[in-house]
Write a protein that holds these residues in place. Structure first.
Motif, mmCIF file in Angstrom:
data_model
loop_
_atom_site.group_PDB
_atom_site.id
_atom_site.type_symbol
_atom_site.label_atom_id
_atom_site.label_comp_id
_atom_site.label_asym_id
_atom_site.label_seq_id
_atom_site.Cartn_x
_atom_site.Cartn_y
_atom_site.Cartn_z
ATOM 1 N N THR A 35 28.679 31.749 39.425
ATOM 2 C CA THR A 35 28.872 30.884 40.597
ATOM 3 C C THR A 35 27.518 30.521 41.193
ATOM 4 O O THR A 35 27.328 29.404 41.667
ATOM 5 C CB THR A 35 29.730 31.587 41.654
ATOM 6 N N PHE A 83 26.198 27.773 39.186
ATOM 7 C CA PHE A 83 26.830 26.509 39.587
ATOM 8 C C PHE A 83 26.144 25.968 40.830
ATOM 9 O O PHE A 83 25.894 24.767 40.946
ATOM 10 C CB PHE A 83 28.318 26.710 39.887
ATOM 11 N N THR A 120 42.634 35.591 37.070
ATOM 12 C CA THR A 120 41.455 36.461 37.200
ATOM 13 C C THR A 120 41.887 37.908 37.378
ATOM 14 O O THR A 120 41.394 38.816 36.701
ATOM 15 C CB THR A 120 40.610 36.030 38.414
ATOM 16 N N LYS A 142 33.673 40.678 37.952
ATOM 17 C CA LYS A 142 32.772 39.534 38.084
ATOM 18 C C LYS A 142 32.518 38.887 36.723
ATOM 19 O O LYS A 142 32.444 37.670 36.619
ATOM 20 C CB LYS A 142 31.469 39.984 38.732
ATOM 21 N N SER A 186 34.594 36.040 35.195
ATOM 22 C CA SER A 186 34.358 34.619 35.490
ATOM 23 C C SER A 186 33.789 33.897 34.270
ATOM 24 O O SER A 186 33.777 32.676 34.237
ATOM 25 C CB SER A 186 33.397 34.486 36.659
ATOM 26 N N ILE A 211 35.353 30.912 31.645
ATOM 27 C CA ILE A 211 35.151 29.469 31.529
ATOM 28 C C ILE A 211 34.565 29.100 30.163
ATOM 29 O O ILE A 211 34.771 28.003 29.657
ATOM 30 C CB ILE A 211 34.250 28.985 32.683
ATOM 31 N N THR A 263 37.435 30.565 38.339
ATOM 32 C CA THR A 263 36.244 29.765 38.043
ATOM 33 C C THR A 263 36.627 28.500 37.290
ATOM 34 O O THR A 263 36.057 27.433 37.511
ATOM 35 C CB THR A 263 35.254 30.576 37.194
ATOM 36 N N MET A 294 36.619 26.193 40.640
ATOM 37 C CA MET A 294 35.218 25.822 40.523
ATOM 38 C C MET A 294 34.952 25.018 39.260
ATOM 39 O O MET A 294 33.799 24.707 38.956
ATOM 40 C CB MET A 294 34.356 27.077 40.534
ATOM 41 N N GLY A 295 35.999 24.718 38.499
ATOM 42 C CA GLY A 295 35.827 23.939 37.285
ATOM 43 C C GLY A 295 36.468 22.568 37.437
ATOM 44 O O GLY A 295 35.849 21.608 37.873
ATOM 45 N N LEU A 346 32.855 25.485 45.749
ATOM 46 C CA LEU A 346 31.993 26.612 45.397
ATOM 47 C C LEU A 346 31.988 27.664 46.491
ATOM 48 O O LEU A 346 32.063 28.866 46.213
ATOM 49 C CB LEU A 346 30.569 26.133 45.109
ATOM 50 N N GLY A 381 35.278 29.467 46.344
ATOM 51 C CA GLY A 381 35.327 30.355 45.174
ATOM 52 C C GLY A 381 34.493 31.603 45.379
ATOM 53 O O GLY A 381 34.932 32.720 45.099
ATOM 54 N N TYR A 409 35.698 35.573 45.449
ATOM 55 C CA TYR A 409 35.099 36.668 44.661
ATOM 56 C C TYR A 409 34.578 37.768 45.571
ATOM 57 O O TYR A 409 34.713 38.954 45.279
ATOM 58 C CB TYR A 409 33.976 36.141 43.777
#
Lengths: 442, 422
Positions: A286, A289, B95, B360, B363, B366, B374, B378-379, B392, B395, B399
């Motif tokens: 993240t 990103f 997740t 973590k 993630s 992806i 993710t 976030m995708g 973001l 997200g 997390y």
């Protein structure tokens, strides 16, 4: 009749017997095997099963490994070669297709870096050894090499990215200014004033002046090597670049964060705790990103800096948070007496940290620090998700290639072996360091 | 004549802010706070300016708009007309699914490997060392992608199962189909089902929970309480009379009989996957992205857990084992009663951080196309709506919440088993 012992028995030994050889079953290969492999029925079964497993793996692997496909140019050609060599199993041909490695290994190492310039990254990484040597093996190399270690951070980006030689020199000049102002200004305006003045002077130099000076010098004396764009970086070279820079930057940042978290100053402490917990709570991906999409929104309009630099910044912040926790563990493990001893000697905070606390705390946390380094180096593969061409990113494009479509084992084993080499090396070095610094307290 | 000097006057000078320890900490903190606020202000003003230039507005309204994309592995009902928020919720559940599955298998494998690394058997100790070094020193992303590639390239396609003389056959008495699209396993079905309970009405977080499942869980939990009561009774009898009553058939009965009764009452049977046309129908379908991720994460994390377990066991001094042996305990009882309870205290804190790492690392889904948070929020949602900032931040917040809850939960457990010191 005498009561003496010698008179009542016929024979008394007065010399020692020579030592007998130990029984054959307890020495040599046999004894070792009996002790380590066949101690009981259960152990014997385990040994037999393990042997069978190893034999099976080798039986499958060795014929697969030694396959005459080094010169193949596509997977189809590989299969033809294997068929010609008679290596045909029940599921088609069985054997590695090493042609892909022969064809692409240089790409997996350097990405799309111009081939005639390969000497530059190679030189940069070779020079890394003498630059690191005085730091890593301080007892075996002359201390004068430290001067080279100081020059290296400016040499490294110049060799990789190229361009005019004046930009690293101007960047280094900033540090020279910083040092000079502190050294000569201390007497005039006091130490603290000198430090503030030095920082201001260096910032003014970097932000406003160095650009013009650089352009001017470049126009007068055009000393430059061919520039290489960041998008041409790739392969192992990219991983090592990101890894080395982020590792070098994250250790000092981590120390500062750890000290901040341990300090009595409430605001400083809560800022550090907030930063550390936030970074440790989110996955690196993240943050990457954020680096690739969000950083442009956070920075002043019009700033657009290099994607590799952005990734390095994020990776540094990420591993600095983990580093801080590792070093905090080291700080907490020191006995309270060390802090009190430093105080009673009259040392101030920074002197105490520099001379007493940090050398010990860092020594305790070496294994943790190195495993954070290893973790960071492994995490550099994540940049393939945001489109940089590290070995994993390249492997995707190779597998999408018509000629190599369907290749799995050879490619990934090669990449895995590259990473294994570096990570395993680092972990061995940490063991060496631990032994060397062991002062025998346990 | 002695001159008496006055003590320095306590008048305040500006330089005392820096040189007087009473004020210095205050100064540093204020400077740090101002610096921090300036930084935040700088970032926010830049953000506002940049968003204004690109004509974007900040807001979470997009979450209620239809998502418009499909998600291939879902735990709750979802279609592409559902909102982005629901898509994110589906991703979140995915997740959590892979995190829970991964933590369980990683713990099991890790404990086994960790104990075997300490085995007196030279061969198995070396083999497990090779395992640990191999997995620890290679990036987890490479393992994930590698596992995915192996699943796709080496397993048979569903059409290989067709025909009179198929190239591939189903495994385990024709109940499990392992294909390069995923694994089909039998699914539990209930012919006299109690139905579902619908939670959260029509909000985008609504989902169904099977009442059958709840009933079965309740029965199993009740059975476990029953077993513990039986054990307590047996302990009490032993304390009183010195003889331990035989309880194994009671224990077994309490565990098995109620469960069997419930299963029969609900009409439990398995639905087997069967080849229909070009693909398998029926059964539970685990996509190979899930399997690759699960496999790679568990094997990778297991190597780390193995090291933690080994360190924990080694931290218990040999004197403890020898003393327990001198008391006449058998090896497995020494392990269970003396070594493990002490080793657990050493193992649990690093174990917590391994669980966090696994969560973590999930993630990285992806990279193989598993739609976790993710991949959804976030995708695809990010790409479709162009709301980088909101997706973001949301997200990362999710997390953060997951991480903090796991560590809070495990810290609570750690405090419970911690040695109570003076």
């Amino acid at each position: 009749m005498s009561n003496l012992h010698a008179d009542t028995v016929a024979f008394v030994r007065d010399t020692m017997l020579p030592q007998k050889e130990p029984p054959a079953s307890t020495v040599g290969l046999l004894g070792w095997g009996k002790k380590n492999l066949f101690t009981g029925p259960f152990n014997t079964i385990v040994t037999i099963l393990c042997t069978a497993f190893i034999a099976y793996v080798l039986w499958m692997l060795i014929p697969w490994f030694f396959s005459p496909t080094w010169n193949a140019t596509s997977l189809g050609e590989c299969r033809e070669m294997l068929t010609a060599a008679g290596k045909v199993g029940e599921h088609g041909t069985s054997g590695a297709c090493w042609g892909v490695i022969r064809e692409r290994w240089i790409q997996l190492l350097f990405g799309f870096y111009p081939a005639e310039l390969y000497w530059r990254p190679i030189l940069a990484f070779v020079l890394l050894a003498p630059a690191l040597a005085p730091v890593l093996f301080s007892d075996k190399v002359p201390g004068k090499l430290l001067i080279f270690s100081a020059i290296y951070p400016f040499l490294f980006p110049w060799l990789l990215w190229g361009g005019t030689i004046w930009s690293p020199i101007c960047a280094a000049l900033g540090f020279v200014i910083l040092y000079a102002v502190v050294k000569y200004g201390s007497e005039a305006i006091g130490q603290l004033g000198a430090i503030i003045a030095a920082v201001v002077a260096a910032l003014v130099w970097w932000l406003f002046l160095s650009g013009y000076v650089q352009d001017g010098l470049a126009a007068v004396i055009p000393l430059a090597i061919e520039p290489v764009a960041s998008r041409d970086f790739g392969g192992m070279m990219l991983s090592i670049t990101i890894g080395v820079v982020a590792i070098a930057c994250s250790l000092p940042l981590g120390i500062v964060l750890a000290l901040g978290r341990q300090s009595d100053l409430l605001i400083v402490k809560s800022l550090c705790v907030g930063f550390i917990e936030f970074i440790r709570g989110v996955p690196l991906i993240t943050l990457l990103f954020v680096a690739s999409t969000l950083l442009n929104i956070f920075l002043p309009p019009g700033t657009n800096f290099d994607i590799i630099l952005r990734v390095i910044i994020m990776a540094t912040l990420f591993s600095a948070a983990y580093m801080a926790e590792v070093i905090r563990g080291g700080l907490a493990a020191l006995p309270k007496g060390q802090y009190e001893g430093a105080d009673s000697l009259g040392l101030d905070y920074w002197q105490a940290q520099r001379l007493i606390i940090m050398p010990q705390a860092l020594k305790i946390s070496i294994p943790g620090i190195v495993s954070t380094f290893i973790g960071l180096f492994k995490d550099t593969t994540l940049v393939s998700v945001i489109g940089l061409l590290d070995p994993l990113g390249l492997s995707n494009s190779i597998r999408a290639d018509q000629a190599w479509n369907g290749i799995v084992w050879e490619l990934y084993m090669f990449i895995a072996a590259l990473f294994f080499l570096f990570c395993f090396g680092m972990s061995r070095y940490s063991m060496y360091l631990e032994r060397k610094l062991q002062t025998g307290h346990r | 004549m002695a001159t008496v000097t006055d003590p320095p006057k306590a008048e305040f000078r500006l330089s005392m802010l820096i040189y007087d320890t009473r004020y210095r900490s205050m100064t540093i903190q204020v400077v740090a706070l101002i610096g921090f606020l300036l930084l935040v202000g700088f970032l926010i003003s830049n953000t506002v300016q940049n968003l204004a230039t690109s004509g974007k507005t900040v807001g979470f309204g997009f979450l209620t708009e239809p998502a418009g994309y499909d998600i291939n592995q879902v735990l709750i009902e979802y279609n592409n007309q559902n909102s982005h928020l629901r898509a994110a919720f589906v991703g979140l559940l995915n997740t959590l699914l892979v995190a829970v599955l991964g933590c369980i298998t990683a713990t099991v494998i890790g404990v086994i490997i960790g104990v075997l690394r300490l085995s007196p058997n030279w061969l198995i100790a070396r083999l497990t060392t090779v395992y640990v070094e191999m997995f620890r020193n290679v990036p987890v992303l490479l393992w994930i992608v590698f596992a995915m590639a192996i699943l796709i390239e080496t397993l048979p396609a569903p059409r290989a199962f067709r025909g009179d003389d198929p190239e591939a056959t189903m495994k385990i008495f024709d109940t499990v189909a392992i294909t390069n699209r995923g694994v089909y396993v039998p699914e539990p079905l209930f012919s006299r089902s109690l139905g579902d309970i619908h939670l959260f009405g029509t909000s985008s977080m609504n989902f169904d929970i099977s009442l059958d499942l709840l009933l079965i869980i309740a029965v199993v939990v009740a059975s476990i309480f029953g077993v513990r009561a039986i054990k307590r009774n047996a302990d009490a009898t032993q304390e009183k009379t010195g003889k331990r009553p035989t309880t194994w058939y009671l224990t077994l009965g309490t565990l098995v009989v109620p469960l069997l009764v419930v299963l029969v009452a609900l009409g439990f049977h398995l639905g087997y996957p069967a080849l229909q046309g070009f693909n398998f129908q029926g059964g539970t379908y685990l996509r190979n992205s899930l399997i690759a991720l699960w496999l790679a994460l568990s094997l990778y994390t297991a190597a780390f857990i193995a090291e933690n377990v080994r360190a924990g066991i080694l931290a218990i001094s040999a004197g403890q084992t020898e003393a327990a042996g001198a008391l006449g305990l058998r090896p497995n009882r020494i392990m269970r009663l003396v070594v493990l309870p002490q080793a657990l205290r050493v193992i649990i804190p690093p174990l917590i951080s391994q669980y966090l790492n696994l969560t973590k690392n999930s993630s990285l889904a992806i990279a193989v196309g598993y739609m976790d948070i993710t991949g959804t929020l976030m995708g695809i949602t990010l790409n479709q709506t162009g709301k980088e900032l909101e997706t973001l931040l949301l997200g990362m917040l999710i997390y953060l919440i997951i991480s903090l809850s796991i560590s809070a939960l495990m810290n609570w457990y750690n405090n419970r088993v911690k040695l109570v010191e003076r």
